[in-house]
Design a protein around this motif. Structure first.
Motif, PDB file in Angstrom:
ATOM      1  N   MET A 199       6.480   7.915 -11.076  1.00  0.00           N
ATOM      2  CA  MET A 199       7.349   7.625  -9.929  1.00  0.00           C
ATOM      3  C   MET A 199       8.024   6.257 -10.071  1.00  0.00           C
ATOM      4  O   MET A 199       9.149   6.060  -9.595  1.00  0.00           O
ATOM      5  CB  MET A 199       6.568   7.703  -8.619  1.00  0.00           C
ATOM      6  CG  MET A 199       6.089   9.099  -8.242  1.00  0.00           C
ATOM      7  SD  MET A 199       7.386  10.386  -8.217  1.00  0.00           S
ATOM      8  CE  MET A 199       8.374   9.835  -6.830  1.00  0.00           C
ATOM      9  N   GLU A 255       0.833  -1.202   0.000  1.00  0.00           N
ATOM     10  CA  GLU A 255       0.000   0.000   0.000  1.00  0.00           C
ATOM     11  C   GLU A 255       0.869   1.254   0.000  1.00  0.00           C
ATOM     12  O   GLU A 255       1.873   1.337   0.702  1.00  0.00           O
ATOM     13  CB  GLU A 255      -0.942   0.002   1.212  1.00  0.00           C
ATOM     14  CG  GLU A 255      -2.029   1.048   1.086  1.00  0.00           C
ATOM     15  CD  GLU A 255      -3.196   0.850   2.049  1.00  0.00           C
ATOM     16  OE1 GLU A 255      -3.197  -0.127   2.815  1.00  0.00           O
ATOM     17  OE2 GLU A 255      -4.113   1.701   2.020  1.00  0.00           O
ATOM     18  N   VAL A 256       0.464   2.227  -0.793  1.00  0.00           N
ATOM     19  CA  VAL A 256       1.188   3.500  -0.924  1.00  0.00           C
ATOM     20  C   VAL A 256       0.169   4.634  -0.921  1.00  0.00           C
ATOM     21  O   VAL A 256      -1.039   4.393  -0.886  1.00  0.00           O
ATOM     22  CB  VAL A 256       1.991   3.552  -2.258  1.00  0.00           C
ATOM     23  CG1 VAL A 256       3.140   2.561  -2.236  1.00  0.00           C
ATOM     24  CG2 VAL A 256       1.080   3.294  -3.457  1.00  0.00           C
ATOM     25  N   LEU A 257       0.671   5.857  -0.935  1.00  0.00           N
ATOM     26  CA  LEU A 257      -0.248   6.991  -1.043  1.00  0.00           C
ATOM     27  C   LEU A 257       0.391   8.077  -1.900  1.00  0.00           C
ATOM     28  O   LEU A 257       1.421   8.633  -1.535  1.00  0.00           O
ATOM     29  CB  LEU A 257      -0.606   7.527   0.344  1.00  0.00           C
ATOM     30  CG  LEU A 257      -1.634   8.660   0.373  1.00  0.00           C
ATOM     31  CD1 LEU A 257      -2.924   8.260  -0.328  1.00  0.00           C
ATOM     32  CD2 LEU A 257      -1.937   9.079   1.808  1.00  0.00           C
ATOM     33  N   PHE A 258      -0.239   8.342  -3.029  1.00  0.00           N
ATOM     34  CA  PHE A 258       0.253   9.328  -3.985  1.00  0.00           C
ATOM     35  C   PHE A 258      -0.511  10.636  -3.843  1.00  0.00           C
ATOM     36  O   PHE A 258      -1.645  10.644  -3.371  1.00  0.00           O
ATOM     37  CB  PHE A 258       0.073   8.795  -5.415  1.00  0.00           C
ATOM     38  CG  PHE A 258       1.215   7.939  -5.863  1.00  0.00           C
ATOM     39  CD1 PHE A 258       1.390   6.671  -5.341  1.00  0.00           C
ATOM     40  CD2 PHE A 258       2.138   8.409  -6.794  1.00  0.00           C
ATOM     41  CE1 PHE A 258       2.466   5.882  -5.722  1.00  0.00           C
ATOM     42  CE2 PHE A 258       3.213   7.627  -7.189  1.00  0.00           C
ATOM     43  CZ  PHE A 258       3.373   6.364  -6.657  1.00  0.00           C
ATOM     44  N   PRO A 259       0.097  11.729  -4.288  1.00  0.00           N
ATOM     45  CA  PRO A 259      -0.595  13.015  -4.217  1.00  0.00           C
ATOM     46  C   PRO A 259      -1.906  13.012  -5.009  1.00  0.00           C
ATOM     47  O   PRO A 259      -2.055  12.281  -5.983  1.00  0.00           O
ATOM     48  CB  PRO A 259       0.406  13.987  -4.843  1.00  0.00           C
ATOM     49  CG  PRO A 259       1.735  13.359  -4.619  1.00  0.00           C
ATOM     50  CD  PRO A 259       1.483  11.887  -4.774  1.00  0.00           C
ATOM     51  N   LEU A 260      -2.808  13.846  -4.558  1.00  0.00           N
ATOM     52  CA  LEU A 260      -4.089  14.011  -5.254  1.00  0.00           C
ATOM     53  C   LEU A 260      -3.920  14.741  -6.581  1.00  0.00           C
ATOM     54  O   LEU A 260      -4.613  14.457  -7.551  1.00  0.00           O
ATOM     55  CB  LEU A 260      -5.048  14.831  -4.367  1.00  0.00           C
ATOM     56  CG  LEU A 260      -6.316  15.338  -5.038  1.00  0.00           C
ATOM     57  CD1 LEU A 260      -7.278  14.190  -5.310  1.00  0.00           C
ATOM     58  CD2 LEU A 260      -7.003  16.392  -4.168  1.00  0.00           C
ATOM     59  N   LEU A 261      -3.012  15.720  -6.601  1.00  0.00           N
ATOM     60  CA  LEU A 261      -2.945  16.628  -7.751  1.00  0.00           C
ATOM     61  C   LEU A 261      -1.942  16.143  -8.793  1.00  0.00           C
ATOM     62  O   LEU A 261      -0.807  15.813  -8.470  1.00  0.00           O
ATOM     63  CB  LEU A 261      -2.581  18.037  -7.278  1.00  0.00           C
ATOM     64  CG  LEU A 261      -3.593  18.652  -6.289  1.00  0.00           C
ATOM     65  CD1 LEU A 261      -3.093  19.999  -5.790  1.00  0.00           C
ATOM     66  CD2 LEU A 261      -4.961  18.800  -6.924  1.00  0.00           C
ATOM     67  N   ILE A 262      -2.396  16.121 -10.033  1.00  0.00           N
ATOM     68  CA  ILE A 262      -1.553  15.667 -11.141  1.00  0.00           C
ATOM     69  C   ILE A 262      -1.379  16.833 -12.109  1.00  0.00           C
ATOM     70  O   ILE A 262      -2.363  17.378 -12.608  1.00  0.00           O
ATOM     71  CB  ILE A 262      -2.212  14.470 -11.870  1.00  0.00           C
ATOM     72  CG1 ILE A 262      -2.469  13.326 -10.870  1.00  0.00           C
ATOM     73  CG2 ILE A 262      -1.355  14.006 -13.037  1.00  0.00           C
ATOM     74  CD1 ILE A 262      -3.165  12.123 -11.476  1.00  0.00           C
ATOM     75  N   SER A 271       0.528   9.328 -12.571  1.00  0.00           N
ATOM     76  CA  SER A 271       1.449   9.720 -11.500  1.00  0.00           C
ATOM     77  C   SER A 271       2.229   8.519 -10.985  1.00  0.00           C
ATOM     78  O   SER A 271       3.416   8.624 -10.661  1.00  0.00           O
ATOM     79  CB  SER A 271       0.704  10.432 -10.373  1.00  0.00           C
ATOM     80  OG  SER A 271      -0.403   9.691  -9.945  1.00  0.00           O
ATOM     81  N   ARG A 285      -6.951  13.953  -9.278  1.00  0.00           N
ATOM     82  CA  ARG A 285      -6.778  12.642  -9.913  1.00  0.00           C
ATOM     83  C   ARG A 285      -8.105  12.017 -10.322  1.00  0.00           C
ATOM     84  O   ARG A 285      -9.009  11.889  -9.490  1.00  0.00           O
ATOM     85  CB  ARG A 285      -6.019  11.677  -8.983  1.00  0.00           C
ATOM     86  CG  ARG A 285      -6.749  11.240  -7.747  1.00  0.00           C
ATOM     87  CD  ARG A 285      -6.101  10.021  -7.086  1.00  0.00           C
ATOM     88  NE  ARG A 285      -5.127  10.312  -6.057  1.00  0.00           N
ATOM     89  CZ  ARG A 285      -5.405  10.674  -4.795  1.00  0.00           C
ATOM     90  NH1 ARG A 285      -6.646  10.836  -4.409  1.00  0.00           N
ATOM     91  NH2 ARG A 285      -4.441  10.880  -3.935  1.00  0.00           N
TER      92      ARG A 285
END
Lengths: 483, 483
Positions: free
Chosen positions: A120, A66-73, A116, A110
């Motif tokens: 990465m 599990e990961v967490l990426f930014p909301l904004l692209i 995104s 997103r």
């Protein structure tokens, strides 16, 4: 097994759904002042959490991280894969200002995270030795829907989007991953007692940027089809667009292969819709926030009341010790009948009533939510009996939901029959298909229904012809009215 | 107790921090193409999850209910409370377009949720009988920071914002809630072995829309103060702005009282910063994603290797059965020394080494991350010894972190001494204060430091005078260089 009371449920399902999510305090919709966005209320939040927990358990077991990426692209990132952006740009929300200043680069909320995450991954993954790699996150996604919004079903903020993203050294391993994902979703839906039809979406309706899309659909109480999960083989489309290369076993550099797969708030909507009845929610025991509610029945005699309290406490402790989520409803201002109604509305699978009679005899009156049946059991057997009842409730929900779905799938070469089937909102119809887009699109129009795709795994339509062009049929195409 | 090796840590803390979060795969920052936004990587995600889990445990126990509100707040809702919007409008991100269309109403990415939650409470709460009501959510918030961004510390997307929002029938109950919140945060930080100073923020630095703000601060390795938690008594400011009224016990209608309190990603940054050393992370056992790593030491003799494997398996099973999060590092391509380095960098509290000698003698070599001390224990005692070690590690982290903080707080009426203290980044200085804003602001300038607020609970500065105006001092004002 007794059939559930489902008059309101079947005659006006959309209205029943709006009623139940409000009354049972699951999701507040229509009052928050942005269209297509609602609030998860405490009880609904717990149900949602249990369902997500089940998904996490399955994905973690299969080696997903599990990961967490930014909301904004940023706009240029979203535009990198051309098919992808074409599919999404009409419905992307754009952030254009920070404070009072216009931003240099527009930022998308997103709509999904292939861009995104692939970006990465180019930093994180360098060699085939690190593969396969499986990431997932549970996040809000945003889509500026132009169709009519529906609570949990068609939202502009989808608050429970579980998106998995995987990377592989070759096509075959990505194909293996698609199968793993399909099996994972089968297990997930099976454990929620949700029945499904698995289709390969038609070429013109696949995920924007994918090689192909496998979809899980179910049929809602009004006969409309709802997509509840999708699995995409992304091929090298995104890795090429981002020039993401890795070292292979033969030391050459190449673009790896990807898959992605997602489920959403719709799973919660489906659990509610397929199992519910006129009294409200009926929750599968494994995801019910409260699995057993104990309602003490007030006794006039003081000595009796003392016995009742003792037995209530004893039963509560026994269930808790066994790891069962139990609640004692001790509210004094509310009568037992009102409590029964309150917890039935909220779908608590098992209710235990304890009054003077029960306390004196050392027995319990035990009530199951799905069939509304009541019986008496010895108090000392409570843990075993409750566990057995959980199994029976699950089995019953599973069987009646699958029966419902099976009765709503019709295979026919007769267009009149097919038309009648979807027009009366009886579910999914399967019609022989020659494989040509134009025939399917023509039939969509004629039937007033959407082409959902072909059976997965593939099924031949032996000896059948396409009812549109008369050519030999290759397989079946599924049609339905859909959400 | 041995002191940690902290040369890199103390001499260039900001660089050490960037290094450790990257190397230990906690948080990828600076590569995602939007400033002030980073990615939680798998290991960091698990650490963050454990820390949030601890917070949830405490809040749930105190009767808070978890909810989930929409991200987007319409402009008019955000503007309803005038002080609040003044405080935030310079740093709000605005969504202005859906697809290609401009929106009718601009939508803010939530900078915090007082406005949207109060709005919905007007529908949900009608009577004092429902109070107190305590909600919370864990969400991303967005602030268009103009100051230099720092990973986890000053972000534009704060991904781990736990915000609690409560409602009360009267002022006194809101005050009681402030105390409850402060106690909850004390417990939270205590269990993370994070030391803190509690201040009442000065009037001019309170939360926009609050009556007053209580803040938890700590001092980072470079002597700068970091705010790690805040508790606000909101009074009736928001309930009046939203005309939110409830029925009171005397049947009159009135605006209820509110509090709110929050913590953020900074808690994770603090756990990393305060406990770490030159080798990397040092995690408190209760939130370490992996609590014990077992490293088998390869033996040349085949018979020995078999014994090693057996003992490894036996120890793994014993720890797992006891509910301890254990991992066996069986990677064949990596030497034991490299594995030691790998897991020390990731802060795993306890390492167990098992080689031929250990396997033959039925003992284990057990290594603690905080002091780097090693010793030998009988294999059959592993669960007891590991649990004892967890306690010792926690105690050690707790004591050394508190010692560090206490040494960084100086109380003095001597301005030269005060100035020297903050200039050399030695932490927090407390100076007598007359209570007048202008004196504090003047001293801020003179000291080149920020006024953090006055001690909470209140402390008199007996016999002291304000070094700026010479008036009698009422209390102490704290100053520090701050993040």
């Amino acid at each position: 097994m007794a059939e559930p009371q489902r008059k309101k449920w079947s005659e006006n399902y959309p209205r029943w759904f709006d009623w139940v999510i409000g009354e049972a305090e699951v999701y507040d919709y229509g009052r928050y002042p942005v269209k297509g966005m609602g609030v998860w209320m405490p009880y609904g939040f717990q149900l949602r959490k249990k369902i997500i927990g089940l998904m996490r358990e399955i994905l973690d077991r299969l080696g997903h991280e599990e990961v967490l990426f930014p909301l904004l692209i940023p706009e240029d990132l979203l535009r990198r894969e051309s098919e992808h952006v074409k599919g999404f740009e009409a419905e992307v929300y754009w952030v254009t200002h920070g404070g009072r200043r216009p931003l240099d680069v527009k930022l998308a909320l997103r709509p999904t995270s292939e861009t995104s995450i692939t970006y990465m991954e180019t930093f994180w993954i360098k060699s085939y030795k690190q593969l396969p790699k499986k990431y997932y996150q549970v996040v809000s996604i945003f889509r500026y829907e132009t169709k009519a919004t529906r609570p949990m079903i068609r939202l502009r903020e989808v608050t429970t989007f579980k998106e998995a993203h995987t990377v592989h050294s070759n096509f075959e391993d990505a194909e293996r991953q698609v199968l793993e994902a399909v099996e994972a979703y089968k297990e997930f839906f099976d454990r929620l007692a949700i029945p499904y039809v698995i289709s390969r979406r038609p070429e013109w309706d696949k995920f924007a940027g994918a090689l192909y899309t496998i979809a899980f659909d179910t049929v809602m109480p009004d006969g409309r089809k709802l997509q509840i999960g999708t699995v995409h083989n992304l091929g090298q489309n995104f890795t090429k667009a981002f020039d993401f290369r890795i070292q292979l076993a033969d030391e050459s550099l190449d673009h790896p292969w990807q898959t992605s797969y997602g489920i959403s708030d719709r799973v919660v909507a489906t659990v509610i819709s397929l199992h519910g009845d006129d009294r409200g929610l009926v929750l599968p025991p494994n995801v019910a926030p409260i699995q057993v509610v104990i309602v003490p029945i007030p006794a006039k005699d003081e000595e009796d009341m003392k016995l009742v309290k003792e037995l209530v406490e004893q039963v509560r402790r026994a269930l808790e010790t066994a790891g069962i989520r139990v609640k004692v409803d001790e509210r004094e201002e509310m009568r037992p009948g009102a409590k029964f109604y309150y917890w039935e509305l909220r779908g608590v699978p098992v209710r235990i009533e304890i009054g003077a009679k029960e306390a004196r005899e050392g027995v319990l009156t035990i009530h199951r939510r799905d069939t509304l049946e009541k019986r008496t059991i010895p108090a000392e057997n409570v843990v075993v009996e409750v566990r057995r009842l959980f199994d029976e409730i699950y089995q019953n929900l599973y069987e009646r939901a699958w029966k419902y779905l099976r009765e709503r799938i019709k295979r026919t070469a007769d267009l009149e029959e097919a038309k009648e089937w979807v027009e009366n909102r009886r579910g999914v119809v399967e019609v022989p298909w020659c494989g040509r887009e134009e025939c399917a699109l023509k039939l969509e129009e004629e039937l007033g229904a959407e082409a959902m795709g072909t059976p997965w795994p593939f099924e031949k339509a032996e000896g059948e012809v396409c009812p549109v062009c008369g050519r030999k049929a290759i397989t079946w195409m599924r049609y339905s009215k859909s959400y």
